[in-house]
Design an enzyme around this catalytic site. Structure first.
Site, PDB file in Angstrom:
ATOM      1  CG  HIS A 166       1.680   5.479   6.874  1.00  0.00           C
ATOM      2  ND1 HIS A 166       1.166   4.890   5.635  1.00  0.00           N
ATOM      3  CD2 HIS A 166       1.323   4.445   7.725  1.00  0.00           C
ATOM      4  CE1 HIS A 166       0.485   3.891   5.800  1.00  0.00           C
ATOM      5  NE2 HIS A 166       0.308   3.541   6.986  1.00  0.00           N
ATOM      6  CG  HIS A 224      -1.458   7.089   3.237  1.00  0.00           C
ATOM      7  ND1 HIS A 224      -1.813   7.688   4.455  1.00  0.00           N
ATOM      8  CD2 HIS A 224      -1.509   5.771   3.350  1.00  0.00           C
ATOM      9  CE1 HIS A 224      -2.127   6.804   5.116  1.00  0.00           C
ATOM     10  NE2 HIS A 224      -2.236   5.779   4.823  1.00  0.00           N
ATOM     11  CE  LYS A 256      -4.000  -2.012   2.009  1.00  0.00           C
ATOM     12  NZ  LYS A 256      -4.625  -2.188   3.375  1.00  0.00           N
TER      13      LYS A 256
END
Ligand code: ARG
Length: 566
Positions: A133, A130, A127
């Protein structure tokens, strides 16, 4: 280290025998205005104990306080006792401390011999890394440095999300719609795409979900093909994550992610059983938490696979055994509060008395204030794109303002990334934040570049002076109100670090740095520094160097570089 409240508390203690010096210490305040002194004792709280009016108490006490070379005068004013410091002594003490301690100015040994585990960043494999984080990474990295500066042994753990049912889905998706080349070329974005495709298709054909579950069960059983694919997805993701960590200049002591606990879960599940904590519910195994007004903590799903919480419980026990931590901090979004409360409770129910050393450090949501970036890249905003954008913008500003700057690219990285991180750490962590490019990259506003720029200003002054700063400078020459105000702010630096640690709040340092930079710039604009008079020049340079240490140390503690030139 000088502690003016302590100094005043011990003077007062002798005059107020009913109170000990700690109580008095806690009553002391820093007054908001100069004419109210530098430290004040509000006498309102004493009123009840001494059965006199605050005004009366203040007036009587003022006359009793013996003269002291460190204090210029003491006044009583509407129920307050206001202490005015001997400025020269104070300035000498504060500035020399900073000059002596240099890049250790503000450090302490509060945590000596104690380990503190900080679990932060922890993106999920396959993933995108983004902007959410980023918050975990920036807050965790700063806490890591703050604890270390205050004497603890910090252990940074990147608890990678590299295990769980989602990998079963990814394997199914890859087998149907992926190819080796497309993934190798497209990286995480391609993995994301097939993952999204899985969800679209699974809505029409629910059997895909079963298939995915079976693949994860295979992973947990050690199936070779499943594990090879998983390993490969992980490598691809880590390559991208590491680019981001490189840009952010963030490192970890351990990368033990969720998969690391795979073989450590069975004994823990066994232990839960032995302690009679597991109950069966619709084929799944749970710890019932109804008594504590929480939904049950799921330990094993009905297909036999484990969960996020199972791994967190196992990891906590492992970390306690391995690091014997004083505290273990978990830096994640506030949305995960229930998850942490649930499994912290499970640890307590297991009889571990260290359950109260586990601390969730939650933070609010990030948005990117109306910036086009979000739509251009689709639904998610990749952190790497934001960072590169910030670096590019900074480089453009440098080209405009200082085209001959050495090492432009690296300085642009330090400032561009610094702008984003600083903005992220500017308000209380629990508040939602919204990025605005204009605000972030403003060199005059309350931003990272502003503080970094001020630090560079101190460097270039010192460089232009071409002389060593002598610790024997004459403090009586720093007699203006701007100089005194600047030293007062400088004095607060060590206290702010302890407050940031106690409250797990890097924003205390961020806001402090803005104050210090503003006070410095006020001083700089009012008073020429490289003056003819050697003694005056030395005194002012001493102050500049002391401020430079505080700015550089503070920037470092929030994870920013302090470039010498910009
Ligand atoms: N991977 C998780 C996420 O992205 C964060 C993990 C936090 N650490 C932990 N021990 N649970 O939401």
């Amino acid at each position: 280290m000088l502690d003016i409240k302590q100094m005043i508390a011990s003077i007062l203690e002798k005059e107020i025998p009913t109170l000990d010096d700690e109580t008095i210490y806690n009553m002391l305040e820093y007054p908001p205005e100069d004419n109210m002194g530098d430290v004040a004792l509000p006498c309102f709280k004493l009123s009840r104990i001494l059965r006199k009016s605050p005004v009366q108490i203040a007036e009587e006490l003022v006359n009793k306080i013996p003269s002291d070379p460190r204090i210029e005068k003491v006044e009583s004013l509407s129920g307050y006792i206001n202490f005015f410091l001997n400025r020269q002594e104070f300035i000498k003490e504060v500035v020399s401390t900073a000059l002596r301690d240099k890049n250790k100015y503000g450090s302490r040994d509060i945590g000596k011999g104690k380990n503190i585990v900080i679990d932060y960043s922890a993106p999920n494999i396959a993933k995108p890394f983004h902007i959410g984080h980023l918050r975990s990474t920036a807050i965790g990295n700063s806490l890591y440095k703050i604890f270390e500066f205050l004497g603890y042994n910090s252990i940074g753990v990147n608890h990678l999300g590299d295990w769980g049912t989602q990998f079963g889905k990814l394997i199914v998706a890859y087998k149907r719609w992926g190819s080796k080349e497309s993934i190798e070329n497209g990286g995480i974005k391609e993995l994301m795409d097939i993952y999204v495709e899985f969800h679209d298709e699974a809505e029409k054909d629910p059997s895909l979900e079963d298939e995915a579950r079976q693949w994860f069960v295979k992973m947990e059983k050690g199936d070779k093909e499943a594990l090879e694919l998983w390993q490969w997805f992980k490598e691809i993701s880590l390559k991208e994550f590491n680019r981001v960590y490189e840009l952010l200049d963030v490192r970890f002591d351990s990368h033990a992610g969720e998969s690391f606990y795979e073989d450590k879960m069975p004994p823990v599940i066994e232990e839960l059983k032995e302690k009679n904590l597991l109950t069966e519910s619709q084929g799944a195994m749970i710890v019932d938490l109804e008594e504590y007004q929480m939904p049950p903590c799921l330990i094993i799903k009905n297909d036999g696979s484990t969960l996020y919480a199972t791994r967190d419980i196992t990891a906590a026990i492992y970390r306690k055994d391995t690091y014997d931590f004083e505290k273990c901090l978990y830096v994640t979004g506030a949305a995960q509060s229930l998850h942490f409360n649930q499994w912290f409770k499970v640890i307590e129910l297991m009889g571990y008395d260290w359950h109260d050393k586990l601390v969730h450090v939650p933070f609010g949501i990030v948005s990117l204030g109306g910036e086009k970036l979000a739509t251009r890249k689709g639904k998610v905003v990749l952190l790497e794109d934001i960072l590169s954008e910030a670096i590019k913008k900074t480089l453009r500003i440098i080209e405009e303002k200082n085209p001959n700057l050495e090492n432009k690219e690296e300085v642009a990285r330090q400032i561009g990334v610094g702008a984003i991180v600083f903005s992220d750490l500017s308000s209380n962590r629990i508040k939602d934040v919204s990025f605005s490019w204009d605000e972030i990259l403003n060199f005059d506003g309350e931003t990272g570049p502003y503080v970094q720029y001020t630090h560079a200003r101190t460097s270039s002054l010192l460089k232009r002076a071409e002389e060593n700063v002598d610790i024997g400078f004459d403090a009586s020459l720093l007699s203006s109100k701007e100089e005194f105000q600047l030293v007062k702010t400088l004095y607060l630096f060590p206290d702010k670090l302890v407050a940031a640690m106690d409250e797990l709040e890097p924003s205390i340092i961020t806001r402090y740095l803005v104050d210090l930079a503003q006070d410095f710039n006020r001083f700089y604009h009012e008073h020429p520094i490289l003056v003819e008079d050697k003694d005056l020049r030395q005194a002012r340079l001493a102050l500049v160097l002391a401020v430079k240490y505080a700015l550089a140390n503070g920037l470092k503690l929030i994870g920013l570089n302090a470039p010498e030139r910009v």
